[in-house]
Design a protein around this motif. Sequence first.
Motif, PDB file in Angstrom:
ATOM      1  N   LEU A 266      57.194  41.965  37.327  1.00  0.00           N
ATOM      2  CA  LEU A 266      56.058  41.793  36.433  1.00  0.00           C
ATOM      3  C   LEU A 266      55.156  40.670  36.941  1.00  0.00           C
ATOM      4  O   LEU A 266      53.927  40.775  36.918  1.00  0.00           O
ATOM      5  CB  LEU A 266      56.528  41.518  34.999  1.00  0.00           C
ATOM      6  CG  LEU A 266      55.405  41.408  33.982  1.00  0.00           C
ATOM      7  CD1 LEU A 266      54.666  42.735  33.843  1.00  0.00           C
ATOM      8  CD2 LEU A 266      55.920  40.995  32.612  1.00  0.00           C
ATOM      9  N   ALA A 267      55.778  39.586  37.442  1.00  0.00           N
ATOM     10  CA  ALA A 267      54.976  38.469  37.954  1.00  0.00           C
ATOM     11  C   ALA A 267      54.056  38.963  39.072  1.00  0.00           C
ATOM     12  O   ALA A 267      52.868  38.618  39.119  1.00  0.00           O
ATOM     13  CB  ALA A 267      55.898  37.358  38.451  1.00  0.00           C
ATOM     14  N   LEU A 268      54.606  39.793  39.950  1.00  0.00           N
ATOM     15  CA  LEU A 268      53.784  40.286  41.064  1.00  0.00           C
ATOM     16  C   LEU A 268      52.658  41.192  40.570  1.00  0.00           C
ATOM     17  O   LEU A 268      51.534  41.116  41.044  1.00  0.00           O
ATOM     18  CB  LEU A 268      54.660  41.037  42.077  1.00  0.00           C
ATOM     19  CG  LEU A 268      55.547  40.113  42.918  1.00  0.00           C
ATOM     20  CD1 LEU A 268      56.593  40.899  43.695  1.00  0.00           C
ATOM     21  CD2 LEU A 268      54.695  39.274  43.872  1.00  0.00           C
ATOM     22  N   GLN A 269      52.978  42.025  39.582  1.00  0.00           N
ATOM     23  CA  GLN A 269      51.951  42.913  39.024  1.00  0.00           C
ATOM     24  C   GLN A 269      50.826  42.110  38.372  1.00  0.00           C
ATOM     25  O   GLN A 269      49.655  42.418  38.539  1.00  0.00           O
ATOM     26  CB  GLN A 269      52.575  43.746  37.906  1.00  0.00           C
ATOM     27  CG  GLN A 269      52.892  45.163  38.299  1.00  0.00           C
ATOM     28  CD  GLN A 269      53.628  45.841  37.145  1.00  0.00           C
ATOM     29  OE1 GLN A 269      53.239  45.741  35.985  1.00  0.00           O
ATOM     30  NE2 GLN A 269      54.700  46.515  37.460  1.00  0.00           N
ATOM     31  N   VAL A 270      51.228  41.072  37.638  1.00  0.00           N
ATOM     32  CA  VAL A 270      50.222  40.247  36.957  1.00  0.00           C
ATOM     33  C   VAL A 270      49.344  39.543  37.997  1.00  0.00           C
ATOM     34  O   VAL A 270      48.118  39.459  37.861  1.00  0.00           O
ATOM     35  CB  VAL A 270      50.908  39.238  36.007  1.00  0.00           C
ATOM     36  CG1 VAL A 270      49.931  38.200  35.490  1.00  0.00           C
ATOM     37  CG2 VAL A 270      51.551  39.975  34.840  1.00  0.00           C
ATOM     38  N   CYS A 271      49.967  39.073  39.098  1.00  0.00           N
ATOM     39  CA  CYS A 271      49.189  38.440  40.169  1.00  0.00           C
ATOM     40  C   CYS A 271      48.175  39.406  40.736  1.00  0.00           C
ATOM     41  O   CYS A 271      47.013  39.060  40.944  1.00  0.00           O
ATOM     42  CB  CYS A 271      50.108  38.009  41.312  1.00  0.00           C
ATOM     43  SG  CYS A 271      50.770  36.405  41.039  1.00  0.00           S
ATOM     44  N   GLU A 272      48.633  40.625  40.978  1.00  0.00           N
ATOM     45  CA  GLU A 272      47.724  41.650  41.525  1.00  0.00           C
ATOM     46  C   GLU A 272      46.537  41.859  40.601  1.00  0.00           C
ATOM     47  O   GLU A 272      45.402  41.950  41.036  1.00  0.00           O
ATOM     48  CB  GLU A 272      48.466  42.988  41.620  1.00  0.00           C
ATOM     49  CG  GLU A 272      48.810  43.398  43.022  1.00  0.00           C
ATOM     50  CD  GLU A 272      49.678  44.648  42.989  1.00  0.00           C
ATOM     51  OE1 GLU A 272      49.294  45.612  42.316  1.00  0.00           O
ATOM     52  OE2 GLU A 272      50.749  44.616  43.610  1.00  0.00           O
ATOM     53  N   SER A 273      46.827  41.944  39.287  1.00  0.00           N
ATOM     54  CA  SER A 273      45.737  42.149  38.334  1.00  0.00           C
ATOM     55  C   SER A 273      44.770  40.970  38.364  1.00  0.00           C
ATOM     56  O   SER A 273      43.553  41.158  38.387  1.00  0.00           O
ATOM     57  CB  SER A 273      46.273  42.327  36.919  1.00  0.00           C
ATOM     58  OG  SER A 273      47.125  43.423  36.873  1.00  0.00           O
ATOM     59  N   PHE A 274      45.311  39.745  38.384  1.00  0.00           N
ATOM     60  CA  PHE A 274      44.436  38.566  38.437  1.00  0.00           C
ATOM     61  C   PHE A 274      43.525  38.659  39.663  1.00  0.00           C
ATOM     62  O   PHE A 274      42.327  38.401  39.584  1.00  0.00           O
ATOM     63  CB  PHE A 274      45.264  37.281  38.534  1.00  0.00           C
ATOM     64  CG  PHE A 274      45.431  36.574  37.217  1.00  0.00           C
ATOM     65  CD1 PHE A 274      44.437  35.743  36.726  1.00  0.00           C
ATOM     66  CD2 PHE A 274      46.589  36.727  36.469  1.00  0.00           C
ATOM     67  CE1 PHE A 274      44.589  35.087  35.509  1.00  0.00           C
ATOM     68  CE2 PHE A 274      46.752  36.078  35.252  1.00  0.00           C
ATOM     69  CZ  PHE A 274      45.750  35.259  34.770  1.00  0.00           C
ATOM     70  N   GLU A 275      44.124  39.035  40.803  1.00  0.00           N
ATOM     71  CA  GLU A 275      43.316  39.086  42.024  1.00  0.00           C
ATOM     72  C   GLU A 275      42.214  40.136  41.916  1.00  0.00           C
ATOM     73  O   GLU A 275      41.086  39.919  42.350  1.00  0.00           O
ATOM     74  CB  GLU A 275      44.213  39.330  43.235  1.00  0.00           C
ATOM     75  CG  GLU A 275      44.722  37.994  43.755  1.00  0.00           C
ATOM     76  CD  GLU A 275      46.002  38.073  44.547  1.00  0.00           C
ATOM     77  OE1 GLU A 275      46.417  39.194  44.902  1.00  0.00           O
ATOM     78  OE2 GLU A 275      46.588  37.001  44.801  1.00  0.00           O
ATOM     79  N   GLN A 276      42.573  41.259  41.311  1.00  0.00           N
ATOM     80  CA  GLN A 276      41.578  42.320  41.130  1.00  0.00           C
ATOM     81  C   GLN A 276      40.426  41.837  40.235  1.00  0.00           C
ATOM     82  O   GLN A 276      39.260  42.035  40.559  1.00  0.00           O
ATOM     83  CB  GLN A 276      42.297  43.472  40.424  1.00  0.00           C
ATOM     84  CG  GLN A 276      41.856  44.823  40.845  1.00  0.00           C
ATOM     85  CD  GLN A 276      42.679  45.884  40.105  1.00  0.00           C
ATOM     86  OE1 GLN A 276      43.470  45.607  39.204  1.00  0.00           O
ATOM     87  NE2 GLN A 276      42.461  47.121  40.485  1.00  0.00           N
ATOM     88  N   TYR A 277      40.776  41.188  39.134  1.00  0.00           N
ATOM     89  CA  TYR A 277      39.740  40.746  38.200  1.00  0.00           C
ATOM     90  C   TYR A 277      38.955  39.539  38.736  1.00  0.00           C
ATOM     91  O   TYR A 277      37.894  39.205  38.212  1.00  0.00           O
ATOM     92  CB  TYR A 277      40.346  40.383  36.834  1.00  0.00           C
ATOM     93  CG  TYR A 277      41.169  41.490  36.194  1.00  0.00           C
ATOM     94  CD1 TYR A 277      40.782  42.822  36.299  1.00  0.00           C
ATOM     95  CD2 TYR A 277      42.341  41.202  35.487  1.00  0.00           C
ATOM     96  CE1 TYR A 277      41.535  43.830  35.723  1.00  0.00           C
ATOM     97  CE2 TYR A 277      43.100  42.207  34.910  1.00  0.00           C
ATOM     98  CZ  TYR A 277      42.694  43.522  35.032  1.00  0.00           C
ATOM     99  OH  TYR A 277      43.447  44.517  34.473  1.00  0.00           O
ATOM    100  N   ALA A 278      39.514  38.877  39.773  1.00  0.00           N
ATOM    101  CA  ALA A 278      38.823  37.708  40.337  1.00  0.00           C
ATOM    102  C   ALA A 278      38.061  38.090  41.602  1.00  0.00           C
ATOM    103  O   ALA A 278      37.616  37.219  42.348  1.00  0.00           O
ATOM    104  CB  ALA A 278      39.834  36.603  40.644  1.00  0.00           C
ATOM    105  N   ALA A 279      37.888  39.403  41.827  1.00  0.00           N
ATOM    106  CA  ALA A 279      37.292  39.867  43.088  1.00  0.00           C
ATOM    107  C   ALA A 279      35.919  39.243  43.349  1.00  0.00           C
ATOM    108  O   ALA A 279      35.535  39.041  44.500  1.00  0.00           O
ATOM    109  CB  ALA A 279      37.180  41.388  43.073  1.00  0.00           C
ATOM    110  N   HIS A 280      35.166  38.932  42.297  1.00  0.00           N
ATOM    111  CA  HIS A 280      33.838  38.355  42.517  1.00  0.00           C
ATOM    112  C   HIS A 280      33.812  36.839  42.293  1.00  0.00           C
ATOM    113  O   HIS A 280      32.752  36.244  42.194  1.00  0.00           O
ATOM    114  CB  HIS A 280      32.807  39.042  41.610  1.00  0.00           C
ATOM    115  CG  HIS A 280      32.630  40.484  41.962  1.00  0.00           C
ATOM    116  ND1 HIS A 280      31.997  40.893  43.116  1.00  0.00           N
ATOM    117  CD2 HIS A 280      33.054  41.613  41.355  1.00  0.00           C
ATOM    118  CE1 HIS A 280      32.022  42.221  43.185  1.00  0.00           C
ATOM    119  NE2 HIS A 280      32.665  42.680  42.119  1.00  0.00           N
TER     120      HIS A 280
END
Length: 601
Positions: free
Chosen positions: A99-113
């Motif tokens: 879950l930690a890795l999934q949440v990190c991935e989501s953060f990175e996606q939402y921080a793309a800009h």
Amino acid sequence: MTSSDTAAPADESAAPAQTTFADLGLSDAVLKAVRDVGYETPSAIQEATIPTLLEGRDVVGLAQTGTGKTAAFALPILSRLDKTQKAPQALVLSPTRELALQVCESFEQYAAHLTGVHVLPVYGGQAYGVQLSALRRGVHVVVGTPGRIMDHIAKGTLDLSELKYLVLDEADEMLKMGFAEDVETILAETPDEKQVALFSATMPAQIRRISKQYLRDAEEITVKSKTTTSANTTQRYLLVSYPQKVDALTRILEVENFDGMIVFVRTKNETETLAEKLRARGYSAAAISGDVAQAQRERTVGQLKSGKLDILVATDVAARGLDVDRISHVVNFDIPIDTESYVHRIGRTGRAGRSGSAISFVTPRERRLLGAIEKATRQPLEQMQLPSVDEVNVTRLARFDDAITEALNQVKRIDAFRDIIGHYVSHHDVPEADVAAALAVVAQGETPLLLSPEDEVKLARDDRNTKQRNADGAERRKRSSKPMAPYRIEVGRRQHAGPRQIVGALANEGGLGRDDFGAIDIRLDFSVVELPADLPKDFFTKVANTRVSGVPIDIKPDKFGGRKRDGARGGKRGSYDRDGKRDGGWKDDDRPTRKPRKPRH
Ligand code: AMP
């Protein structure tokens, strides 16, 4: 909104005026990323949580995985992030490394800009070196399991003195896995001024106490869902893996007797992709989403009404309030993340007293969403099977016959060809049936009329592959040649230790994998766990501070060496075999890969 919305009579299942992401107060860069990902509207938990978090209030959110809760906390954090601050400003605690890795991935996606934002996953089992050097360089968001976060705090390698946001994700799972004390310590040791968001699928007394004690004036957010689905709509679901969805949909289109259909997908981007795939397979399909201009949407809906168009691939927003009597089927190509959306989608069929049919595709990972829908609508969904090659072929032959009958009715055109065919037959000495067959070949082109048995095998093999992989895994574990040895830990039933807590603690902190666990024998004040005999030396250092339900596990090789102890070792009571660990906080890694299957034609 489409013209049909205005024309629609008061529609009790239509959703109220929809909030958009732009209404929630998120930063422009975050909004842009959300648009890129293709989310059209906030889910219920996002709509309720994001403005409250942006206001600075603490939140207790009752939400399951799959409802969009990651974005609910990640988007407000990213909207307010101070990129110049070097010490971590947001910490997300997750029960498992997956879950930690999934949440990190989501953060990175939402921080793309948001250039230069660093998000670091921190979990047991990963080398400290990687985590230490990243922490030294400076990270903005840390996502980790409580045990490893505690280690870093103890070692002084994680500076939480400037922490502004703390998220407890799947809090009930963290407690079940024995992280209660760590979570409380972290809550108590971080600055008073931080904002806390706690998400949990359930609200046991312990979580209520924690939120009372450590959160300040928290707003409790529970998403209520509408629960009425039409009685004249049959509801079914089909278990599929993500890559099988397009083939599964094609087969359903072949055998279901449908008039008009809406196929729902989760994001705007997917509407056009899927409509294109359906058109490539010969269906009259069009896409509508919030991005399609109003006039075009009205034209498309008009075509669906008049029968020029049969399939509409849509997002929730685009189909809101849509009132077209001939919609006989709704297919949830992606199961909705809110039960309310489900109810609304299903309400597009079974209109004007007609009967309707709803089919939802459910991937293995989404079974919990299915359960939530059944619970909310208080109606079980019936499982359906993928139509077989035989079923598809029967309908193809019936349609072929119908096409001949229909053509024979066009008397004038038939007459015009009769002489030409007669001329051919008299000059070539070929039976008329052969000529008719030859014309069918011309009409059919290169596409075979019937599916071949290999097509069955192809889809079945995908199923079997999954089953085979699972079976192989079980078999591999059973036959694992790894010599195992018993280890004693000083927690048992009295300390509320279950297989899930024990596996969770040892796997997360000690870096063990699924295959490393054998039988787990839980007694009153201690337990015996079978683990590989040759555990790496640093294993014991790694788990030295590990606790279950707040009690140090104090793991040691078991001096009884696995021999019977008071006659009950390995007996039924409190003993779990390897499968017991499937309850142990492991998440099946059956997340669908987002690679679309190659179209068949
Ligand atoms: P989560 O509950 O955070 O694990 O999210 C479940 C799934 O829903 C993920 O695949 C997300 O990408 C997706 N998702 C989250 N928010 C939205 C939204 N507003 N619209 C559509 N999909 C979403």
